[in-house]
Design a protein around this motif. Sequence first.
Motif, PDB file in Angstrom:
ATOM      1  N   VAL A   1      -7.362  -6.861  -0.399  1.00 42.95           N
ATOM      2  CA  VAL A   1      -7.775  -6.569   0.980  1.00 42.95           C
ATOM      3  C   VAL A   1      -9.163  -7.151   1.259  1.00 42.95           C
ATOM      4  O   VAL A   1      -9.395  -7.806   2.289  1.00 42.95           O
ATOM      5  N   VAL A   2     -10.093  -6.949   0.288  1.00 42.62           N
ATOM      6  CA  VAL A   2     -11.440  -7.499   0.478  1.00 42.62           C
ATOM      7  C   VAL A   2     -11.370  -9.016   0.641  1.00 42.62           C
ATOM      8  O   VAL A   2     -11.980  -9.601   1.547  1.00 42.62           O
TER       9      VAL A   2
ATOM     10  N   VAL B   1       0.851  -1.190   0.000  1.00 43.80           N
ATOM     11  CA  VAL B   1       0.000   0.000   0.000  1.00 43.80           C
ATOM     12  C   VAL B   1       0.892   1.247   0.000  1.00 43.80           C
ATOM     13  O   VAL B   1       0.718   2.147  -0.821  1.00 43.80           O
TER      14      VAL B   1
ATOM     15  N   SER C   1      -6.812  -3.255  -3.389  1.00 44.42           N
ATOM     16  CA  SER C   1      -8.155  -3.183  -2.794  1.00 44.42           C
ATOM     17  C   SER C   1      -8.852  -4.536  -2.873  1.00 44.42           C
ATOM     18  O   SER C   1      -9.470  -5.004  -1.907  1.00 44.42           O
TER      19      SER C   1
ATOM     20  N   VAL D   1      -3.719   0.079  -7.094  1.00 44.64           N
ATOM     21  CA  VAL D   1      -4.799   0.476  -6.184  1.00 44.64           C
ATOM     22  C   VAL D   1      -5.941  -0.543  -6.277  1.00 44.64           C
ATOM     23  O   VAL D   1      -6.435  -1.042  -5.260  1.00 44.64           O
ATOM     24  N   TYR D   2      -6.289  -0.906  -7.537  1.00 43.75           N
ATOM     25  CA  TYR D   2      -7.380  -1.888  -7.716  1.00 43.75           C
ATOM     26  C   TYR D   2      -6.972  -3.264  -7.192  1.00 43.75           C
ATOM     27  O   TYR D   2      -7.719  -3.938  -6.495  1.00 43.75           O
TER      28      TYR D   2
END
Length: 601
Positions: A79-80, A59, A76, A72-73
């Motif tokens: 992380v989900v 990050v 993310s 970034v995508y």
Amino acid sequence: MFDAISKKLFADEEGAPALIRRLLKENFGQYKYQYMIAFGFMIIAAAAGAASAAIMKNVINQVFIDRDITMVYVISAAVVTIFLTKGFATYAQTIVLSKIGNSIIAKLQRDMFEKVTRLGVRYFDHTTFGDLATRFSHNTGAARSVMDLIVLSAGRDVMSVIGLVTVMIWQNPLLSLISMTIMPPAVYAVSKLVRRVKKIAKSQFVSQTMILSLVKEMALGIRVVKSFNYESNMHSAMKSAVGDVEVQSNKIAKLQARTSPLMETLGGIAIAVIILYGGYSVIALGQDPGAFFAFITALLLAYEPIKRLARFQVNLNTRLVGVRLMYELLDMPEENAKTAEKPDLKVTAGHIEFKGVEFDYGENKALNGLSLVAKPGEVTALVGASGAGKSTVFSLIERFYEIDKGEVLIDDQDIRHFNMESLRSKLAIVTQDTFLFDRTIRENILIGRPDATDDEIIAAAKNANAHEFIEKMEQGYESRAGEGGTRLSGGQRQRLAIARAMLSDAPILLLDEATSALDAESESKVHSALTRLMKGRTTLVIAHRLATVRDADTIHVLSHGKLLESGTHNQLYEMDGYYRHLCELQFTSSNENDKDTKALK
Ligand code: ADP
């Protein structure tokens, strides 16, 4: 060497290591597959936790420093996925552990109840309802929570910490070392709390049992409480027990909570030092900021499980107090254990003999070299002042207690050499405080002989003069008796006891006559039912009524645990000794203006 250590560690059977070992041995094996599944989910959750810290490096470095928009995508989405995995794994682990926990409680409660039924009467002389109830509910719960605590600490917390510490060491070994320095003072401070917690938890048990006993006394003794305006005394007893539990619970809570400020302070200092050093090395020495962030995240995430592990000892020892009490009950010696293998007692005639029997309940002698005989098929009455030892004679025939000296013989067989069940099946008991279970009347009679048919039950009830009043009840034989038989009158309860004895058809009848007077109609119904019941059996009766002693074939007069006089009513009365004195003082006649009373004079 290992042997020596393990011997020392487990030497104290009541000590924490021995208790935990036993708990694990008895419960872990049985659920090993379920526990493995739970562990599997814990590993997944711990790995997801570690991954969530490690990803911080990407990050910072790729998103904030490299300003890479595709990352970034990707990050993310990662992380989900990580948090979803963690959430699902934690959910699954919780469910598996709860199922195991509930099953452990159910098993322990079953075992405990069976155990209690196998304990001797002596145990109940010294135990309160509150004590038993607390062991049943709180202490089995404690066993479950110790298992949970161990599994969760060893599984969830230790594995999370391992995962996160791995990330920390991987990102920055030196900072990892610095953060470990808080461990020794934390461990030392916590171990000091443990000793105090143990002591308070034990006294909390005593107060808890008191509360339950008081509630029970209130429920059963409500009439006495109300008629003697005893409420305020009960209130103050309850107030003090409840107050004690409150104070002790607060003390425990305070001790348990004390780990928090301790850990927070130590943790805060450690984190501040790390930010100082880490920040300095990133800014001044140009080290990788992403690695530092990942390190700090791992440290913060490890903080909660580490705190829980620090509290582990305190929580464990609080709960182990309960486990210790539970095992104390489960390990009590059983009354049947020694007799199960012994042969069945065979009763042909039903001749009972006490030969020089000595017995005490722990203090003074209740029987002091008592010798007496009850002949087959006859009615033998025991009389004597209160405390003379009459009920003790019954208890010893039933073998509720073991005698200290002498012999109790039935048909010339020493009852100690036979199994308990066969002995008790030869005895029918009708006592003045007949206990009825809060079940149907039918079930209450059926206790006499569980395999009896409905026709046999009705025949027994008819013989006991009980059928008529049972029929009049709203649901007849299916009506409930109420707790302890509260819905029935004294005379009715007695007739049910007689029906029970009729059904069991045992050759020996032990009859403790009611001291409290029944109304004339009840009295005559009980009396005629008893006359039918006594027929053809050896009857030993603790007599309170003149009519009974007059009809008895033999009367034994007891005093201070010894036989004083024996004979028929007329013989003993003529002797003008202790018996005559007792007669004049003690016996109630069955009817107010009974001719017996006149006959006495
Ligand atoms: P009785 O039936 O003639 O009134 P018991 O057999 O009940 O006399 O009692 C004989 C003695 O034993 C008494 O001194 C009594 O206090 C004592 N005793 C009876 N039952 C117990 C018990 N469960 N625990 C301790 N002492 C007992």
